[in-house]
Design a protein around this motif. Sequence first.
Motif, PDB file in Angstrom:
ATOM      1  N   THR B 194       0.834  -1.204   0.000  1.00  0.00           N
ATOM      2  CA  THR B 194       0.000   0.000   0.000  1.00  0.00           C
ATOM      3  C   THR B 194       0.867   1.252   0.000  1.00  0.00           C
ATOM      4  OG1 THR B 194      -0.168  -0.187   2.398  1.00  0.00           O
ATOM      5  CG2 THR B 194      -1.989  -1.040   1.113  1.00  0.00           C
ATOM      6  N   VAL B 195       2.002   1.187   0.696  1.00  0.00           N
ATOM      7  CA  VAL B 195       2.922   2.329   0.705  1.00  0.00           C
ATOM      8  C   VAL B 195       3.532   2.494  -0.672  1.00  0.00           C
ATOM      9  CG1 VAL B 195       4.926   3.307   1.833  1.00  0.00           C
ATOM     10  CG2 VAL B 195       3.381   1.860   3.122  1.00  0.00           C
ATOM     11  N   GLU B 196       3.862   1.354  -1.291  1.00  0.00           N
ATOM     12  CA  GLU B 196       4.433   1.377  -2.631  1.00  0.00           C
ATOM     13  C   GLU B 196       3.491   2.090  -3.597  1.00  0.00           C
ATOM     14  OE1 GLU B 196       6.292  -2.107  -5.044  1.00  0.00           O
ATOM     15  OE2 GLU B 196       4.137  -2.230  -5.307  1.00  0.00           O
ATOM     16  N   ALA B 197       2.213   1.751  -3.509  1.00  0.00           N
ATOM     17  CA  ALA B 197       1.241   2.357  -4.409  1.00  0.00           C
ATOM     18  C   ALA B 197       1.246   3.869  -4.242  1.00  0.00           C
ATOM     19  CB  ALA B 197      -0.145   1.791  -4.128  1.00  0.00           C
ATOM     20  N   ALA B 198       1.313   4.330  -2.997  1.00  0.00           N
ATOM     21  CA  ALA B 198       1.299   5.767  -2.758  1.00  0.00           C
ATOM     22  C   ALA B 198       2.556   6.425  -3.303  1.00  0.00           C
ATOM     23  CB  ALA B 198       1.168   6.043  -1.261  1.00  0.00           C
ATOM     24  N   VAL B 199       3.708   5.770  -3.118  1.00  0.00           N
ATOM     25  CA  VAL B 199       4.973   6.358  -3.595  1.00  0.00           C
ATOM     26  C   VAL B 199       4.998   6.401  -5.120  1.00  0.00           C
ATOM     27  CG1 VAL B 199       7.460   6.012  -3.712  1.00  0.00           C
ATOM     28  CG2 VAL B 199       6.295   5.782  -1.546  1.00  0.00           C
ATOM     29  N   VAL B 200       4.519   5.337  -5.744  1.00  0.00           N
ATOM     30  CA  VAL B 200       4.496   5.299  -7.202  1.00  0.00           C
ATOM     31  C   VAL B 200       3.611   6.422  -7.738  1.00  0.00           C
ATOM     32  CG1 VAL B 200       3.605   3.999  -9.153  1.00  0.00           C
ATOM     33  CG2 VAL B 200       5.050   2.888  -7.468  1.00  0.00           C
ATOM     34  N   ASP B 201       2.472   6.606  -7.100  1.00  0.00           N
ATOM     35  CA  ASP B 201       1.551   7.672  -7.449  1.00  0.00           C
ATOM     36  C   ASP B 201       2.246   9.025  -7.397  1.00  0.00           C
ATOM     37  OD1 ASP B 201      -1.105   7.292  -8.157  1.00  0.00           O
ATOM     38  OD2 ASP B 201      -1.696   8.633  -6.507  1.00  0.00           O
ATOM     39  N   LEU B 202       2.990   9.197  -6.311  1.00  0.00           N
ATOM     40  CA  LEU B 202       3.707  10.447  -6.076  1.00  0.00           C
ATOM     41  C   LEU B 202       4.735  10.682  -7.173  1.00  0.00           C
ATOM     42  CD1 LEU B 202       4.476  12.681  -3.954  1.00  0.00           C
ATOM     43  CD2 LEU B 202       6.220  11.098  -3.210  1.00  0.00           C
ATOM     44  N   VAL B 203       5.504   9.638  -7.490  1.00  0.00           N
ATOM     45  CA  VAL B 203       6.546   9.772  -8.499  1.00  0.00           C
ATOM     46  C   VAL B 203       5.933  10.182  -9.832  1.00  0.00           C
ATOM     47  CG1 VAL B 203       8.210   8.476  -9.863  1.00  0.00           C
ATOM     48  CG2 VAL B 203       8.168   8.215  -7.396  1.00  0.00           C
ATOM     49  N   LYS B 204       4.800   9.558 -10.152  1.00  0.00           N
ATOM     50  CA  LYS B 204       4.133   9.890 -11.410  1.00  0.00           C
ATOM     51  C   LYS B 204       3.728  11.362 -11.445  1.00  0.00           C
ATOM     52  CE  LYS B 204       0.797   6.981 -11.791  1.00  0.00           C
ATOM     53  NZ  LYS B 204      -0.290   6.064 -12.127  1.00  0.00           N
ATOM     54  N   ASP B 205       3.074  11.811 -10.380  1.00  0.00           N
ATOM     55  CA  ASP B 205       2.614  13.195 -10.308  1.00  0.00           C
ATOM     56  C   ASP B 205       3.770  14.179 -10.397  1.00  0.00           C
ATOM     57  OD1 ASP B 205       0.136  12.252 -10.106  1.00  0.00           O
ATOM     58  OD2 ASP B 205      -0.136  12.689  -7.959  1.00  0.00           O
ATOM     59  N   LEU B 206       4.845  13.878  -9.651  1.00  0.00           N
ATOM     60  CA  LEU B 206       5.976  14.789  -9.613  1.00  0.00           C
ATOM     61  C   LEU B 206       6.656  14.860 -10.965  1.00  0.00           C
ATOM     62  CD1 LEU B 206       7.486  13.984  -6.131  1.00  0.00           C
ATOM     63  CD2 LEU B 206       6.205  16.000  -6.815  1.00  0.00           C
ATOM     64  N   GLY B 207       6.744  13.708 -11.628  1.00  0.00           N
ATOM     65  CA  GLY B 207       7.334  13.695 -12.955  1.00  0.00           C
ATOM     66  C   GLY B 207       6.606  14.670 -13.858  1.00  0.00           C
ATOM     67  N   LYS B 208       5.275  14.677 -13.753  1.00  0.00           N
ATOM     68  CA  LYS B 208       4.487  15.600 -14.592  1.00  0.00           C
ATOM     69  C   LYS B 208       4.712  17.028 -14.151  1.00  0.00           C
ATOM     70  CE  LYS B 208       0.747  12.624 -16.078  1.00  0.00           C
ATOM     71  NZ  LYS B 208       0.382  11.684 -15.014  1.00  0.00           N
ATOM     72  N   LYS B 209       4.687  17.250 -12.837  1.00  0.00           N
ATOM     73  CA  LYS B 209       4.759  18.615 -12.314  1.00  0.00           C
ATOM     74  C   LYS B 209       6.103  19.267 -12.640  1.00  0.00           C
ATOM     75  CE  LYS B 209       4.571  21.341  -8.130  1.00  0.00           C
ATOM     76  NZ  LYS B 209       4.474  21.360  -6.690  1.00  0.00           N
ATOM     77  N   TYR B 210       7.193  18.524 -12.440  1.00  0.00           N
ATOM     78  CA  TYR B 210       8.514  19.109 -12.645  1.00  0.00           C
ATOM     79  C   TYR B 210       9.020  18.902 -14.069  1.00  0.00           C
ATOM     80  CZ  TYR B 210       9.101  19.828  -7.608  1.00  0.00           C
ATOM     81  OH  TYR B 210       8.970  20.246  -6.322  1.00  0.00           O
ATOM     82  N   GLY B 211       8.329  18.130 -14.852  1.00  0.00           N
ATOM     83  CA  GLY B 211       8.762  17.873 -16.217  1.00  0.00           C
ATOM     84  C   GLY B 211      10.064  17.090 -16.285  1.00  0.00           C
TER      85      GLY B 211
END
Lengths: 548, 694
Positions: B194-211
Amino acid sequence: MEALTWTGSLGSTLGPVMIIAVAVFVLAVVGNFVAAFATSTQQVTAAGGAVVVPWRWSDKTSFFELAIPAIAVGLVLYALEAFTADPTLSAWLAELGLPGWLNTTITALVFLLMGGFFAYLLQRAPAALFEWLIRWSFIVIVGVIVAFIFFSQFAGYGNAGIVGEMAKQFLPVWLALILTFTLSIIFKRRLGLYGKLFDSVIGMIGFGLVMFWVFTAVFVGIFDLVGTHDPLAQISGLKNQPPGVPMPEGEAGFAHYLLGGDNLARDIFSRMVEGSVIVMMIAPLATLFAFMVGITLGLPAGYYGGRLDTFLSFLANLILAFPVILLFYLLVTPEIIATGLPNYMAMVLFIFPLVFFGVLIHSRYRNQPSKDYLILAIVLVPLLMLYLSVINQQGSPIDFWPLDFFDIPGGILVVFVSVVFVNSPTVFRIVRGLALDIKTRDYVAAAQTRGERPWYIMLWEILPNARGPLIVDFCLRIGYTTILLGTLGFFGLGLPPESPDWGSTINEGRKLLLIYAHPALPPAIALLSLVLGLNLLADGLREESLKD
Amino acid sequence: MKKWDYDGPILEIDKLSISFFTRLREIPAVMDFSAKVMPGEALGLVGESGCGKSTVALGVMQDLGVNGRIVGGSIKFKGRDLGEMTPDELRDIRGSQIAMIYQEPMASLNPAMRIGQQLMEVPMIHEGISETEAYERALEVVADVKLPDPERMLRSYPHQLSGGQQQRIVIAMALMSKPSLLILDEPTTALDVTVEAAVVDLVKDLGKKYGTSMLFISHNLGLVLETCDRICVMYSGEAVERGSIEDVFDKMRHPYTQALFRSIPLPGADKNARPLVAIPGNFPLPHERPPGCNFGPRCDYFEAGRCDAQDILMEPVPGDDRHESRCLKFKEIDWDAPLVASQTTEKNEPGQVVLKMDNLKKYYEVAANALFGGGEKRVVKANETLSFEARESETLAIVGESGCGKSTFAKVLMGLETATEGEILLDNKSIGSTPIENRDTQTVADVQMVFQNPFDTLNPSMTVGRQIIRALEIFKFGKNDEERREKMLSLLDLVKLPRAFADRMPRQLSGGQKQRVGIARAFAGGARIVVADEPVSALDVSVQAAVTDLLMEIQREEKTTLLFISHDLSIVRYLSDRVMVMYLGHVVELGTTEQVFSPPYHPYTEALLSAVPIADTHIEKQHIVLEGDIPSAMNPPSGCPFQTRCRWKDKAGASLCESEVPPVRTLADGHQVKCHLSDADLASMEPVIKIAAE
């Protein structure tokens, strides 16, 4: 009979080569060091600028950049010149018949100039050149030493000087070393960790030094080779005589005292090699006993933890906190010996190998009783006899066993007991730490879930997997023990005063050190080389066990 | 150094070869590897352990250690060759333009420095900004990685944070200088699902946000599907296939990729009707690679004289965008051919009840002061009222994340700990309060265990045969050594290992082979109950299937009861008959596999199902991300253990969830749920995983 020189006629041929090689080696090492320093500063300056320009001599060389290496190198060269047997430069200058002050000035200038030239080279020369020089001058040095040892074997008596005669005396040791190294290097891929040792130069040097003294001890102790005289015999007229002194007329046997005579006119060389026997008898065995004690107590402390661990660790800390020398002084006090304390301690400490092997075997064969009892009997009965013979001393408080095969001299027993006693707490702590780590592994859990008894898990699942660090520590600890033995001998504790062990001989030599340096140096160098060898060996083992 | 502008690919790796030099030989780790990462793109690098994917990452960082060297090709970062840069230039780039995130978060943080200092250090060194400015940015980034109370976070030391929080901090640190390229080396492997899912989600979002462009290294195909745009599959040092996610997942053109997908349990796989297909053979050692195609010896389409004749190059797949495959025959193979069901087996009917747990409780007392035993004692409730039955030849899966009490349960069952309360009945004989020393040999032999870590399960200084024989000795099998040796050899046959392995040392075996030995050892005494604690989670995908199948096969033959502890719901669904979901020592749901995997769920089961990455583009998942971390068992929340993270809490009434532990409710026959939710709410739940219509 003439007195022997150090290297004889063989030395006059090989000597100059050796001097040049050593000079080049020292200069190259200094140069390499300075060059490394120079490149690192160069990098710092380069990091600021956008374009990297190789640093050039002509750019901006301050006075100090040239002067400091020049003076340093000049000093080194001057020292080399001063210590050679016949200083070439000053001898040549002296022939010119110039006044003394001019002589000195010219010498200093010449060396400063040479130093300056070297410093200049050093600023320009690539680091690779220095490495090349270091490697090859080192090989030449080793080659000269080997050649000297080799040729001296065929030189007539006295032609190769003191060093050559010693090299001859060590002939069986050389042969044994050559055999060991050849066999080990040929089969090194099949010999596990021991074989890997021969991949590391440091490890090989260490192993060579250690084996040199091991073989010396074997040949002196068992075959009575190597030594030239009786280590305890005094020959009148040879008191404090320098190395290479001939025997007085009419004395039979070896014609010279190779390393001179000591304060009581005994042969220093023979005493030095005889000393190795005592070290080799006590140090490894005492270390082994310390390991038995440390392992037998450390494993349960680490495995069970809890109150047992707290208690045992507290005991270990208590012993470690007690000043070692004070403890030794206490143990050798006649009043304490009269109470039998060392004997009781021996009784307790020497029981550990029995316990260790007993538990080791029983835990393994617990489910096959017939085999179990057979092996237990085969191993434990001789050990028990040995144990009883060792602890049973006539005239001591422990004297009840009729089948006493031998007595250990009281002094050696005390030394042995004290060395084991102070070493085992450290081993205990290492083993405890390793056990704490390894007991969390799955194979330990697997053993637990199939219902193994704790001692099987400790001795057969945990201990074999802790062997790496333990072997390295064993080597280091033999070194500590050797030094401890030296310390004991130095303080005159335990061993009889005429004993040729290195510690006692150093202490005796120390008394006249300012007048006669030669009696104290050989045992000191022997001790140093053995301990250095052990440390290098441990280093090599540690390094190689990490690689794959 | 200033960041320079460049509008080509961020990272361009061209025909890269990396070798490691040992004392015996040169070991090629990566051969002829090419890849391109465009700005803002995420490239997934997938492969089994030892395939060289981490070496590529280290090569990009120019950090190959003493023995490693780049022996061919080039790595260009924004058009500049990294191999030609000086150490100073590289130092400048690392951390500011290329940042790397490693697997073990605790090892990436300095335990002696506060989080804030570690974060602020990055821009202060690389950009020379002031301390206050750096602090401002640290606050911002910590908020970006969704950590609560950023100010307090910056003041804390790494050990005061949980694993998930630590990994978020590591990600924050990587983002501090707004790098152009982020390398993630198995960033979530050490975390719970469950923690993994949250971290993966975060990485995806940040990748988009910071380009930021990303190089995402993983062994988990499902994870790559969720995070990346493009994928590169590696095998034994070579890239074997690369292309966009859709191309590779749906239209794979390399036999290895195909075999990989067939060996992972996707929804729809069934242990009896549609078993997994394991890849035969073993991963070749780097110095024993076959000539020609590295995958040749294990490939179904292998053609002697052609596949092993010459080096094989990457070739584009016609019609697809940048889709390439390293296979000579990919144009000839019929990729849509249905999988021939290798063998179907009869489902074993569960027999009588063998093991029964009745209200089992295990509490630990933790003294505040270990040395003197004084101070206040705290009770850790590791297992709370566990009741279930397990029948003969049944597979019961126990699912939960770290700290849920499954290991404690295994310990109590094995007898390494005794139960605080309640009973364990083995054949109606109570063994719950009997420690293992007092159990008779038969009981010990009946209940055995297979361990998780293959590198730890065998004693490294004993031969394989010796270890199995030792188990036989302990279980009092056979009259003499010959009989035991004979039995040991037959056990090796049972786990399909060559008999010659008896004299090998464990270090000479691969992970999967070691795990097989572990299984043989567990079955040495004819075990009737085997507790398998994540037996395949540490193995490579292609080996997992083989070991799982082996376990199933032995179970069928021996009619063993298998207690399968796992956090991987895909494999649980594939092989188990019944599932028990645990959370913080409580059993929150228990039922048959169908019951547990379809609504109504317990809210925790629902989140778990959503968190598991599935490597199938046809799957639609409901997106549920749990907030926060698993609470500590030392200090569990009041009331329902799951209430701190439950998204249904409001429906059931928050005060009720916070004050009372929910009762066990029986929903259908044998389906139990521990939840306060009303029947209507439970009925309104929708399935988490849907297979999209094809």
